[in-house]
Design a protein around this motif. Structure first.
Motif, PDB file in Angstrom:
ATOM      1  N   ARG A 129      71.412  18.875  28.301  1.00 20.35           N
ATOM      2  CA  ARG A 129      71.204  19.034  26.863  1.00 20.35           C
ATOM      3  C   ARG A 129      70.507  17.827  26.236  1.00 20.35           C
ATOM      4  NH1 ARG A 129      73.888  23.497  25.044  1.00 20.35           N
ATOM      5  NH2 ARG A 129      75.502  24.346  26.409  1.00 20.35           N
ATOM      6  N   ILE A 130      69.775  17.090  27.053  1.00 20.22           N
ATOM      7  CA  ILE A 130      68.948  16.009  26.520  1.00 20.22           C
ATOM      8  C   ILE A 130      67.713  16.599  25.852  1.00 20.22           C
ATOM      9  CG2 ILE A 130      67.633  13.932  27.113  1.00 20.22           C
ATOM     10  CD1 ILE A 130      69.471  13.609  29.531  1.00 20.22           C
ATOM     11  N   GLY A 131      67.227  17.668  26.418  1.00 16.01           N
ATOM     12  CA  GLY A 131      66.040  18.331  25.883  1.00 16.01           C
ATOM     13  C   GLY A 131      66.206  19.831  25.914  1.00 16.01           C
ATOM     14  N   LYS A 132      65.167  20.527  25.466  1.00 19.95           N
ATOM     15  CA  LYS A 132      65.147  21.986  25.458  1.00 19.95           C
ATOM     16  C   LYS A 132      63.842  22.456  26.085  1.00 19.95           C
ATOM     17  CE  LYS A 132      67.830  22.840  21.219  1.00 19.95           C
ATOM     18  NZ  LYS A 132      67.745  23.436  19.852  1.00 19.95           N
ATOM     19  N   LYS A 133      63.914  23.561  26.795  1.00 21.60           N
ATOM     20  CA  LYS A 133      62.680  24.113  27.342  1.00 21.60           C
ATOM     21  C   LYS A 133      61.894  24.792  26.226  1.00 21.60           C
ATOM     22  CE  LYS A 133      64.451  28.601  28.918  1.00 21.60           C
ATOM     23  NZ  LYS A 133      64.567  29.510  30.066  1.00 21.60           N
ATOM     24  N   PRO A 134      60.597  25.003  26.418  1.00 25.32           N
ATOM     25  CA  PRO A 134      59.762  25.610  25.366  1.00 25.32           C
ATOM     26  C   PRO A 134      60.325  26.939  24.866  1.00 25.32           C
ATOM     27  CG  PRO A 134      58.388  24.774  27.142  1.00 25.32           C
ATOM     28  CD  PRO A 134      59.805  24.639  27.611  1.00 25.32           C
ATOM     29  N   THR A 135      60.216  27.144  23.573  1.00 25.81           N
ATOM     30  CA  THR A 135      60.768  28.337  22.939  1.00 25.81           C
ATOM     31  C   THR A 135      60.181  29.621  23.531  1.00 25.81           C
ATOM     32  OG1 THR A 135      61.020  27.109  20.871  1.00 25.81           O
ATOM     33  CG2 THR A 135      61.093  29.512  20.738  1.00 25.81           C
ATOM     34  N   GLY A 136      61.074  30.514  23.963  1.00 27.29           N
ATOM     35  CA  GLY A 136      60.652  31.817  24.451  1.00 27.29           C
ATOM     36  C   GLY A 136      60.055  31.828  25.837  1.00 27.29           C
ATOM     37  N   ALA A 137      60.024  30.684  26.519  1.00 27.36           N
ATOM     38  CA  ALA A 137      59.390  30.601  27.837  1.00 27.36           C
ATOM     39  C   ALA A 137      60.415  30.823  28.936  1.00 27.36           C
ATOM     40  CB  ALA A 137      58.718  29.243  28.023  1.00 27.36           C
ATOM     41  N   LEU A 152      55.766  17.126  13.459  1.00 20.66           N
ATOM     42  CA  LEU A 152      56.274  17.110  12.086  1.00 20.66           C
ATOM     43  C   LEU A 152      56.619  18.499  11.549  1.00 20.66           C
ATOM     44  CD1 LEU A 152      53.959  14.411  10.472  1.00 20.66           C
ATOM     45  CD2 LEU A 152      56.268  14.144  11.385  1.00 20.66           C
ATOM     46  N   LYS A 153      55.859  19.531  11.980  1.00 22.24           N
ATOM     47  CA  LYS A 153      56.063  20.848  11.378  1.00 22.24           C
ATOM     48  C   LYS A 153      56.147  21.994  12.371  1.00 22.24           C
ATOM     49  CE  LYS A 153      54.046  20.060   6.819  1.00 22.24           C
ATOM     50  NZ  LYS A 153      53.124  20.584   5.783  1.00 22.24           N
ATOM     51  N   GLY A 154      56.021  21.725  13.640  1.00 23.35           N
ATOM     52  CA  GLY A 154      55.933  22.814  14.599  1.00 23.35           C
ATOM     53  C   GLY A 154      56.968  22.762  15.696  1.00 23.35           C
ATOM     54  N   GLU A 155      56.550  23.150  16.897  1.00 22.87           N
ATOM     55  CA  GLU A 155      57.422  23.297  18.049  1.00 22.87           C
ATOM     56  C   GLU A 155      58.167  22.021  18.394  1.00 22.87           C
ATOM     57  OE1 GLU A 155      59.011  24.872  21.750  1.00 22.87           O
ATOM     58  OE2 GLU A 155      58.285  25.796  19.902  1.00 22.87           O
ATOM     59  N   LEU A 156      57.528  20.864  18.229  1.00 24.14           N
ATOM     60  CA  LEU A 156      58.117  19.601  18.651  1.00 24.14           C
ATOM     61  C   LEU A 156      58.904  18.904  17.542  1.00 24.14           C
ATOM     62  CD1 LEU A 156      55.097  18.208  20.699  1.00 24.14           C
ATOM     63  CD2 LEU A 156      57.053  19.518  21.519  1.00 24.14           C
ATOM     64  N   SER A 157      59.136  19.595  16.424  1.00 23.64           N
ATOM     65  CA  SER A 157      59.915  18.989  15.337  1.00 23.64           C
ATOM     66  C   SER A 157      61.376  18.803  15.745  1.00 23.64           C
ATOM     67  CB  SER A 157      59.825  19.849  14.077  1.00 23.64           C
ATOM     68  OG  SER A 157      60.269  21.174  14.337  1.00 23.64           O
ATOM     69  N   ASP A 158      61.822  19.558  16.732  1.00 19.75           N
ATOM     70  CA  ASP A 158      63.149  19.350  17.326  1.00 19.75           C
ATOM     71  C   ASP A 158      63.039  18.203  18.330  1.00 19.75           C
ATOM     72  OD1 ASP A 158      65.539  19.398  18.702  1.00 19.75           O
ATOM     73  OD2 ASP A 158      65.611  21.578  18.895  1.00 19.75           O
ATOM     74  N   PRO A 159      63.760  17.092  18.117  1.00 19.17           N
ATOM     75  CA  PRO A 159      63.635  15.939  19.026  1.00 19.17           C
ATOM     76  C   PRO A 159      63.904  16.290  20.484  1.00 19.17           C
ATOM     77  CG  PRO A 159      64.857  15.322  17.056  1.00 19.17           C
ATOM     78  CD  PRO A 159      64.679  16.808  17.004  1.00 19.17           C
ATOM     79  N   ARG A 160      64.779  17.262  20.724  1.00 18.63           N
ATOM     80  CA  ARG A 160      65.080  17.634  22.102  1.00 18.63           C
ATOM     81  C   ARG A 160      63.901  18.346  22.757  1.00 18.63           C
ATOM     82  NH1 ARG A 160      70.556  20.825  21.557  1.00 18.63           N
ATOM     83  NH2 ARG A 160      70.191  21.183  23.787  1.00 18.63           N
ATOM     84  N   LEU A 163      61.827  19.446  38.007  1.00 12.58           N
ATOM     85  CA  LEU A 163      63.133  18.789  38.084  1.00 12.58           C
ATOM     86  C   LEU A 163      63.495  18.156  36.751  1.00 12.58           C
ATOM     87  CD1 LEU A 163      65.516  17.971  39.874  1.00 12.58           C
ATOM     88  CD2 LEU A 163      64.250  15.893  40.487  1.00 12.58           C
ATOM     89  N   ALA A 164      62.526  17.528  36.098  1.00 16.68           N
ATOM     90  CA  ALA A 164      62.788  16.889  34.815  1.00 16.68           C
ATOM     91  C   ALA A 164      63.175  17.915  33.754  1.00 16.68           C
ATOM     92  CB  ALA A 164      61.567  16.099  34.369  1.00 16.68           C
ATOM     93  N   VAL A 165      62.451  19.043  33.694  1.00 20.47           N
ATOM     94  CA  VAL A 165      62.762  20.073  32.706  1.00 20.47           C
ATOM     95  C   VAL A 165      64.147  20.662  32.965  1.00 20.47           C
ATOM     96  CG1 VAL A 165      62.078  22.314  31.765  1.00 20.47           C
ATOM     97  CG2 VAL A 165      60.342  20.628  32.340  1.00 20.47           C
ATOM     98  N   PHE A 166      64.460  20.912  34.235  1.00 20.29           N
ATOM     99  CA  PHE A 166      65.762  21.491  34.576  1.00 20.29           C
ATOM    100  C   PHE A 166      66.909  20.539  34.220  1.00 20.29           C
ATOM    101  CE2 PHE A 166      69.252  22.172  37.617  1.00 20.29           C
ATOM    102  CZ  PHE A 166      69.555  23.491  37.333  1.00 20.29           C
ATOM    103  N   VAL A 167      66.751  19.276  34.580  1.00 18.46           N
ATOM    104  CA  VAL A 167      67.829  18.298  34.338  1.00 18.46           C
ATOM    105  C   VAL A 167      68.013  18.046  32.839  1.00 18.46           C
ATOM    106  CG1 VAL A 167      68.525  15.891  34.657  1.00 18.46           C
ATOM    107  CG2 VAL A 167      67.623  17.198  36.589  1.00 18.46           C
ATOM    108  N   THR A 168      66.911  17.878  32.103  1.00 14.75           N
ATOM    109  CA  THR A 168      67.039  17.631  30.666  1.00 14.75           C
ATOM    110  C   THR A 168      67.648  18.831  29.947  1.00 14.75           C
ATOM    111  OG1 THR A 168      64.733  18.367  30.384  1.00 14.75           O
ATOM    112  CG2 THR A 168      65.124  15.995  30.531  1.00 14.75           C
ATOM    113  N   THR A 169      67.314  20.037  30.400  1.00 13.54           N
ATOM    114  CA  THR A 169      67.904  21.231  29.804  1.00 13.54           C
ATOM    115  C   THR A 169      69.379  21.347  30.166  1.00 13.54           C
ATOM    116  OG1 THR A 169      65.767  22.370  29.956  1.00 13.54           O
ATOM    117  CG2 THR A 169      67.705  23.729  29.584  1.00 13.54           C
ATOM    118  N   LEU A 170      69.705  21.057  31.434  1.00 13.64           N
ATOM    119  CA  LEU A 170      71.089  21.146  31.885  1.00 13.64           C
ATOM    120  C   LEU A 170      71.985  20.148  31.173  1.00 13.64           C
ATOM    121  CD1 LEU A 170      73.051  22.472  33.959  1.00 13.64           C
ATOM    122  CD2 LEU A 170      72.474  20.602  35.522  1.00 13.64           C
TER     123      LEU A 170
END
Length: 446
Positions: free
Chosen positions: A318-326, A85-93, A309-316
């Protein structure tokens, strides 16, 4: 505010992670000592608790797992709600990435185990053992070695692990459970709905919140469901906004009160109760059995491959985003920690291959879980520690670059010496010799 709350968690868990590790080590020592019989007998002894007409009779081991650990999952649920609701995961991606990674991190280990069983002629019943992540130990390792890394990485691991844990519970319910008592489940849901409605209209005090949680927990136990489900569901109804200006919200108040008790009490007790197992019957030749190899490879290779593989594909895509600054190396370190199955994998292993603790099947399960979890923990800790060290060195270099080397340098500006003597000024009536910067000739009048 969200970052401050997360950093407060990290400060506490860095110390509690070390305490949890010592408790796990103590459990292994006691379980393989002359006091092992007393240790296992104590954990298996029943402890009935009655309040009026309500009675719960569980073993001490189950009281820790289903009772005290419910507080741990309540804390986890509260933090995830705050981040959504208020932090890192407030972005649905950013929320989608750990959820999809958790699903892939369960499918890949099962696939690896089944392929090993097919090639080596092993039993397929153990496919569910490497799908689990021990959330408590994974977070403890991260807290100890990942100082200086982005707090978003911890949120990523926390969300991934809780989804993984819920998935493992669903597998246990679907594959190994004898059924759910619907009438008791409805009573738990009724209590959950009632507390949620009261919280929307009134300012509830701690006694009422405690009574409501106890109600939901009791009927969840009677329904023969894992209390971790009830704890996460209860966290979802705790308000995140304060009822009065200048006061803490119920969510933040609950976290502030419960977290030290969970970090320094519940988790070390859980580690002492669940990490102790006997090395009796373990031998290197059993390590080459299909079950042991399938579990070890599933935890070590399957988990990291599925998550990365899931993190790479979702980022590629644009379904999701990798953790901020990581960085990708830091995400890889987290994916390795997901292979720490340990207590959860041992628990599923006991269900998949029922029998005596020193039976061949159980020996194979222990060897596979121990090997895969230990390899994942060591390599994951090494990768994250190196990443943390690189960030620390970079921060120090940046600080040194901004810090003046001498006290006078902070006051006097830097003056460059001219390469040639400055020309004598010309008479005022002769006009300027140069009118622009850098010595360019001034334009002549027409």
């Amino acid at each position: 505010m969200a970052r401050k709350l997360t950093l407060a968690f990290l400060k506490t868990e860095t110390t509690s992670g070390s305490v949890l590790g010592l408790a796990a080590l103590a459990a292994l020592v006691v379980a393989n000592s002359p006091w092992s019989a007393d240790y296992f007998a104590m954990l298996k002894s029943y402890l009935p608790v009655s309040i009026g007409d309500f009675t719960v009779s569980l073993t001490i081991s189950d009281w820790i797992k289903e009772g005290l650990m419910a507080l741990f999952f309540l804390i986890v649920g509260l933090e995830i709600k705050h981040e959504i609701l208020k932090g890192e995961l407030s972005d649905p991606r950013k929320l989608a990435t750990p959820v999809i990674a958790a699903a892939a991190g369960m499918i890949a280990p099962a696939f690896v185990y089944l392929k090993v069983a097919e090639m080596m002629g092993g039993p397929v019943e153990g496919w569910s053992i490497p799908v689990a992540t021990d959330i408590a130990f994974a977070l403890a390792i991260f807290a100890v070695v990942a100082r200086g890394l982005p707090a978003s990485l911890r949120i990523f691991l926390l969300t991934l692990a809780i989804v993984d844990d819920l998935g493992a519970i669903l597998i246990i319910g679907a594959v190994f459970s004898t059924g759910v008592v619907i009438s008791q489940l409805l009573m738990a849901l009724a209590g959950l709905v009632l507390i949620a409605m009261l919280a929307r209209g009134f300012r509830l005090g701690p006694p009422l919140w405690t009574l409501g949680f106890a109600w939901v927990w009791y009927f969840t136990v009677q329904a023969e469901l894992s209390t971790s489900l009830a704890a996460v569901a209860f966290a979802a109804i705790v308000p995140i906004r304060p009822r009065e200006p200048g006061h803490k919200s119920p969510l933040k108040s609950a976290i502030a009160v419960l977290h030290p008790w969970v970090a320094f009490g519940v988790l070390p007790l859980f580690a002492f109760a669940k990490a102790g197992f006997s090395f009796a019957g373990l031998s290197l030749d059993r390590l080459l059995s299909p079950v042991a190899i399938g579990i070890a490879l599933g935890l070590f290779f399957g988990k990291q491959a599925g998550v990365m593989l899931a993190v790479f594909v979702t980022t590629l895509l644009r379904i999701g985003k990798k953790p901020t600054g990581a960085s990708w190396s830091e995400i890889y370190g987290v994916s390795l920690l997901c292979g720490v199955g340990f207590t959860m994998s041992l628990f599923i292993g006991a269900l998949a291959f029922p029998g005596a603790l020193d039976s061949p099947a159980q020996v194979d399960v222990k060897l596979g879980v121990l090997t895969g979890s230990l390899a994942s923990a060591l390599l994951g800790a090494w990768v994250l520690a190196r990443a943390s060290g690189r960030r620390t060195i970079a921060a120090r270099r940046a600080a040194l670059a901004e810090t003046p080397s001498a006290p006078g340098d902070a006051v006097l500006p830097a003056i460059s010496e001219p390469e040639a003597p400055l020309p004598e000024p010309e008479p005022a009536d002769s006009g300027p010799a140069s009118g622009g910067e850098g010595g360019e000739p001034a334009p002549q009048p027409a």
